[in-house]
Scaffold this active site. Structure first.
Site, PDB file in Angstrom:
ATOM      1  N   CYS A   1     -20.158  21.640  -8.929  1.00 61.92           N
ATOM      2  CA  CYS A   1     -19.723  21.434  -7.441  1.00 61.92           C
ATOM      3  C   CYS A   1     -18.615  20.116  -7.541  1.00 61.92           C
ATOM      4  O   CYS A   1     -17.415  20.523  -8.049  1.00 61.92           O
ATOM      5  CB  CYS A   1     -20.730  21.019  -6.516  1.00 61.92           C
ATOM      6  SG  CYS A   1     -20.410  21.366  -4.877  1.00 61.92           S
TER       7      CYS A   1
ATOM      8  N   GLU B   1     -28.171  25.151 -10.683  1.00 61.01           N
ATOM      9  CA  GLU B   1     -29.566  24.613 -11.089  1.00 61.01           C
ATOM     10  C   GLU B   1     -30.538  25.158  -9.943  1.00 61.01           C
ATOM     11  O   GLU B   1     -31.872  25.018 -10.151  1.00 61.01           O
ATOM     12  CB  GLU B   1     -29.518  23.019 -10.583  1.00 61.01           C
ATOM     13  CG  GLU B   1     -29.440  22.439  -9.583  1.00 61.01           C
ATOM     14  CD  GLU B   1     -27.916  22.124  -9.082  1.00 61.01           C
ATOM     15  OE1 GLU B   1     -27.597  21.670  -7.914  1.00 61.01           O
ATOM     16  OE2 GLU B   1     -27.003  22.984  -9.703  1.00 61.01           O
TER      17      GLU B   1
ATOM     18  N   HIS C   1     -23.966  25.438  -7.298  1.00 57.61           N
ATOM     19  CA  HIS C   1     -25.083  24.675  -7.881  1.00 57.61           C
ATOM     20  C   HIS C   1     -26.038  25.660  -8.741  1.00 57.61           C
ATOM     21  O   HIS C   1     -27.074  26.299  -8.093  1.00 57.61           O
ATOM     22  CB  HIS C   1     -25.765  24.290  -6.700  1.00 57.61           C
ATOM     23  CG  HIS C   1     -25.133  22.833  -6.173  1.00 57.61           C
ATOM     24  ND1 HIS C   1     -25.187  21.744  -6.842  1.00 57.61           N
ATOM     25  CD2 HIS C   1     -24.313  22.704  -5.070  1.00 57.61           C
ATOM     26  CE1 HIS C   1     -24.490  20.906  -5.965  1.00 57.61           C
ATOM     27  NE2 HIS C   1     -23.655  21.515  -5.184  1.00 57.61           N
TER      28      HIS C   1
END
Length: 236
Positions: free
Chosen positions: A112, A217, A215
């Site tokens: 990001c 994650e 993102h």
């Protein structure tokens, strides 16, 4: 095999909320995703003067996102859009780490805002506010929760990202009002949104330098875990 140590940049906040003194912050899923991929996550403080010492102790670098923007002066923009919010201390520390990692040809993943800083470090430029620059663009600040997909991205064939994820498209979340405008000569685009916004970049000049606007994650798409696995593999 020994788990590689992967440094993860922290966010910073001014006094208030958690502490009456300045404090660092990081969502747990950054560390969780790296640990699940086989790494030992190492939190990196904002100490630019110690960037080289910190890099000596890690095998790869992850530059994380956050609710702030890259200073337009870093990519040669004359005026600053009214929506731009800076964290100058954080950016100075991350830029020192990032430039040092690139000089060492250390594996790097920018996420990001980390992708946007990577673009600037590689000679690219940014769109300061997507709604003003691209009327009719997708809502890149998605209205639904960040652990849900916001839109799809098309993966550019022949790129490192395409080889990593093994798919032509991914479903990703979207939490940004800025984006890469031009990659510059040292990088190339590897993913785009349906509205044409650049969603990923990479450097063909380095052994592993990858940036994604979403993102990973949150592990929304199967390709997200493959990105972290590829970062860990690049350390070995």
């Amino acid at each position: 095999m020994t788990r590689p140590a992967i440094g993860v940049t922290l966010d910073s906040e001014q006094p208030g909320g958690y502490s009456k003194y300045p404090w660092y912050a990081l969502r747990t899923n950054y560390a969780d995703a790296l640990a699940a991929a086989g790494a030992v996550p190492i939190a990196l403080p904002h100490l630019p003067a110690l960037a080289a010492d910190l890099l000596d102790r890690i095998d790869a670098l992850v530059v994380t996102g956050g609710a702030f923007d890259i200073d337009p002066a870093l990519y040669g923009a004359g005026a600053r859009h009214a929506t731009v919010t800076l964290k100058e201390g954080r950016t100075a520390a991350e830029l020192a780490l990032l430039r040092g990692a690139l000089d060492r040809d250390m594996p790097v993943l920018g996420i990001c805002g980390g992708e946007q800083l990577l673009a600037a470090a590689l000679g690219g430029t940014l769109i300061q506010h997507i709604p003003d620059a691209l009327p009719g663009a997708l809502p890149h600040e998605q209205p639904n929760a960040r652990h849900e997909p916001g839109h799809s991205v098309a993966i550019i064939p022949g790129t490192r990202l395409a080889r990593i994820v093994g798919a032509a498209t991914m479903q990703v979340n979207s939490s940004h009002h800025q984006a890469v405008r031009e990659t510059g000569p040292a990088a190339m685009v590897n993913a785009t949104a349906p509205d044409g916004v650049i969603e990923g970049i990479e450097s063909p000049r380095h052994r592993f330098v990858l940036g994604v606007q979403w993102h990973p994650e949150f592990l929304i798409d199967p390709g997200d875990a493959r990105i972290f696995a590829a970062l860990v593999a690049a350390c070995r």
